[in-house]
Motif scaffolding. Structure first.
Motif, short mmCIF file in Angstrom:
data_model
loop_
_atom_site.label_atom_id
_atom_site.label_comp_id
_atom_site.label_asym_id
_atom_site.label_seq_id
_atom_site.Cartn_x
_atom_site.Cartn_y
_atom_site.Cartn_z
N LEU A 28 0.83 -1.21 0.00
CA LEU A 28 0.00 0.00 0.00
C LEU A 28 0.87 1.26 0.00
N GLN A 32 0.45 2.49 -3.75
CA GLN A 32 -0.65 3.45 -3.80
C GLN A 32 -0.29 4.84 -3.26
N HIS A 33 0.71 4.90 -2.38
CA HIS A 33 1.08 6.19 -1.80
C HIS A 33 2.44 6.68 -2.28
N ASN A 34 3.05 5.92 -3.20
CA ASN A 34 4.31 6.32 -3.84
C ASN A 34 5.44 6.61 -2.85
N PHE A 254 -6.35 -6.16 -2.21
CA PHE A 254 -6.03 -5.62 -3.54
C PHE A 254 -6.88 -6.22 -4.67
#
Length: 281
Positions: A28, A32-34, A254
């Motif tokens: 995650l 998704q949060h780089n 996911f």
């Protein structure tokens, strides 16, 4: 004895769930949060070391163990493995990454023969070959293999070397001291990269970072406790619960499920693992 084995098995199962949970939080963060894998890996080691400290006795936290190059080398191997698996999770489904990662036992077996002089077993070699075919079905080199799965395989290579180093250093320090040493080594090695990739923190990121670190440390700590309660050969099959947990978490978090070839590869990995255990009895 039976009660101790039951408790050890339950600890192993829970520990094998916590490790994929840690990597789910890591996925995650990086996917998704780089957040950079270097920072996530560093935070996992640094927070894990802090969380472990209260459980150590004075004798288990000796500085000279941290300065032993052999123990430092072992810690560097697991640091490379964690960084590689987090890099893989940036782009690849959790179950596929864990399946590719399970090349580690084959790597460990070959290196143990070459470096530690362990005996060759034809039956065990054949079963590890079956497991290797399982990895190939997931990774599919030359047939759409992605860089992410390449990093997952690299993580397995690091882990296989780490297992051999652990056997080499058996008796050099207590299990909890070795766990602390790898956490400290990973923290030190990754600190420069973490500061280069420091993210802008939020409550969500802080929560995921804490979950990733706490689940990883707790999972590995439960393994240490379990192996102190029951023989390693009796607990070995529970390692493959990681694959089951990874598939479940990948689907729940996911919505990722393996394709047909990956399912076949995972099945071969689990079957070869249990069959290898049967040979030891």
């Amino acid at each position: 004895m039976a009660a101790a084995m039951t408790r050890a098995a339950l600890l192993m199962i829970f520990g094998m769930f916590l490790i994929p949970l840690s990597d789910s939080a890591g996925k995650l963060l990086v996917g998704q949060h780089n957040v950079a894998p270097q920072f996530v890996a560093w935070s996992r080691f640094a927070m894990g070391a802090l969380l472990l400290l209260p459980f150590l006795t004075r004798g288990e936290a000796r500085v000279h163990h941290l300065l032993d190059w052999r123990i430092t080398f072992r810690g560097a191997l697991i640091a490379g493995g964690i960084l590689s698996i987090l890099t893989a999770l940036q782009s690849e489904p959790l179950p596929d990454v864990f399946a590719a990662f399970f090349i580690g036992p084959a790597v460990s077996y070959v290196l143990s023969i070459v470096l530690l002089g362990e005996r060759v077993s034809l039956a065990r070699s054949a079963l590890l070959g079956v497991g290797f075919i399982g990895v190939l079905l997931v990774v599919r080199p030359g047939f759409g293999m992605t860089p992410g799965l390449g990093f997952a395989v690299l993580a397995g290579v690091f882990y296989g070397a780490y297992l051999v180093a652990s056997r080499w250093l058996a008796g050099a320090a207590s299990p909890r001291t070795l766990l602390l040493s790898q956490l400290v080594t990973g923290t030190v090695l990754l600190t420069p990269f973490a500061f280069l990739h420091w993210p802008e923190l939020s409550m969500t990121l802080a929560g995921l970072i804490a979950l990733s670190a706490a689940a990883s440390m707790a999972g590995n700590y439960l393994l240490v406790i379990a192996y102190g309660m029951a023989p390693a050969t009796r607990l070995a099959p529970f390692v493959y619960f990681q694959l089951i947990a990874a598939v479940a978490l990948g689907w729940l978090i996911f919505s990722d499920l393996p394709d047909a070839l990956s399912w076949a590869g995972i099945a071969l990995l689990v079957l070869s693992g249990f069959a290898t255990l049967a040979l030891r009895r």
